[in-house]
Design a protein around this motif. Structure first.
Motif, PDB file in Angstrom:
ATOM      1  N   ALA A 163       0.849  -1.186   0.000  1.00 23.88           N
ATOM      2  CA  ALA A 163       0.000   0.000   0.000  1.00 23.88           C
ATOM      3  C   ALA A 163       0.885   1.236   0.000  1.00 23.88           C
ATOM      4  O   ALA A 163       1.935   1.253   0.636  1.00 23.88           O
ATOM      5  N   PRO A 164       0.470   2.255  -0.738  1.00 25.81           N
ATOM      6  CA  PRO A 164       1.296   3.462  -0.745  1.00 25.81           C
ATOM      7  C   PRO A 164       1.381   4.049   0.663  1.00 25.81           C
ATOM      8  O   PRO A 164       0.436   3.951   1.440  1.00 25.81           O
ATOM      9  N   GLN A 165       2.521   4.616   0.961  1.00 21.15           N
ATOM     10  CA  GLN A 165       2.701   5.203   2.271  1.00 21.15           C
ATOM     11  C   GLN A 165       1.873   6.473   2.367  1.00 21.15           C
ATOM     12  O   GLN A 165       1.872   7.300   1.462  1.00 21.15           O
ATOM     13  N   GLY A 166       1.164   6.608   3.431  1.00 24.77           N
ATOM     14  CA  GLY A 166       0.317   7.772   3.631  1.00 24.77           C
ATOM     15  C   GLY A 166       1.106   8.948   4.183  1.00 24.77           C
ATOM     16  O   GLY A 166       2.328   8.878   4.352  1.00 24.77           O
ATOM     17  N   PRO A 167       0.406  10.027   4.505  1.00 24.89           N
ATOM     18  CA  PRO A 167       1.089  11.212   5.047  1.00 24.89           C
ATOM     19  C   PRO A 167       1.682  10.903   6.419  1.00 24.89           C
ATOM     20  O   PRO A 167       1.198  10.051   7.150  1.00 24.89           O
ATOM     21  N   GLU A 168       2.739  11.601   6.733  1.00 27.12           N
ATOM     22  CA  GLU A 168       3.387  11.428   8.026  1.00 27.12           C
ATOM     23  C   GLU A 168       3.258  12.711   8.825  1.00 27.12           C
ATOM     24  O   GLU A 168       3.211  13.807   8.266  1.00 27.12           O
ATOM     25  N   LEU A 169       3.211  12.551  10.115  1.00 30.27           N
ATOM     26  CA  LEU A 169       3.137  13.693  11.014  1.00 30.27           C
ATOM     27  C   LEU A 169       4.211  13.508  12.063  1.00 30.27           C
ATOM     28  O   LEU A 169       4.250  12.475  12.759  1.00 30.27           O
ATOM     29  N   PHE A 170       5.099  14.466  12.151  1.00 33.90           N
ATOM     30  CA  PHE A 170       6.154  14.408  13.160  1.00 33.90           C
ATOM     31  C   PHE A 170       5.635  15.058  14.430  1.00 33.90           C
ATOM     32  O   PHE A 170       5.189  16.204  14.423  1.00 33.90           O
TER      33      PHE A 170
END
Length: 178
Positions: A163-170
């Motif tokens: 699955a494509p990697q989704g958005p990331e939140l640091f």
């Protein structure tokens, strides 16, 4: 469905509503899908006659060349996978409630066939996995040969991809909820 040869020797797939031949399969199903890539998986007796050319058991040995000249060659976005014995038959096991080839395919597509661990399962990986799995079945009435042809337009096209990697939140450690 179940596969068979009709009285004139043409391969057909028997479905609830009637018989389907190679031409019907490609013109009424594959061509109408309209997808960039179509993956055709058949687990039925006489499957090579549905995706390749008409012929007897000797046709299996020339399958790759026949597929290039037949239906798949004119559809570069379509790939095919199937297995059958020298007699053109496959088999079903009541314990699995499915075809043996279908069972090994599902196992492979679930991740077991991802040989290089890249999250993608290509035709070559699935072919190798299913062939190895089928070879280890000691009580199979006949030995199945696995045949795979990736879409000519993209020979490394995956049947399954990660699955494509989704958005990331640091989130800084001091702000993280613990």
């Amino acid at each position: 469905g179940h596969g068979r040869r009709d009285p004139s020797g043409h391969a057909e797939l028997l479905l609830l509503g009637g018989a389907v031949d190679r031409r019907w399969l490609f013109e009424r199903v594959v061509d109408r899908i309209g997808a960039d890539f179509t993956h055709l998986v058949l687990d039925a007796c006489q499957a090579e006659g549905l995706v390749g050319a008409r012929g007897e058991a000797a046709t299996l040995q020339r399958l790759q060349q026949l597929l290039e000249k037949e239906q798949l060659a004119t559809r570069p976005g379509t790939g095919a996978l199937f297995a059958q014995s020298d007699t053109g038959e496959t088999h079903e096991w009541s314990a699995l409630r499915a075809g043996v080839f279908s069972h090994t395919l599902r196992s492979g597509l679930s991740g077991a066939a991802d040989v290089n661990g890249d999250g993608r399962i290509e035709y070559s990986e699935l072919q190798a996995f299913t062939a190895a799995a089928l070879a280890r079945i000691p009580s199979a009435p006949v030995r199945l040969s696995v045949h795979a042809r990736a879409p000519a337009q993209d020979p490394h096209r995956a049947l399954v991809s990660a699955a494509p990697q989704g958005p990331e939140l640091f989130v800084p450690a001091e702000e993280a909820v613990t």
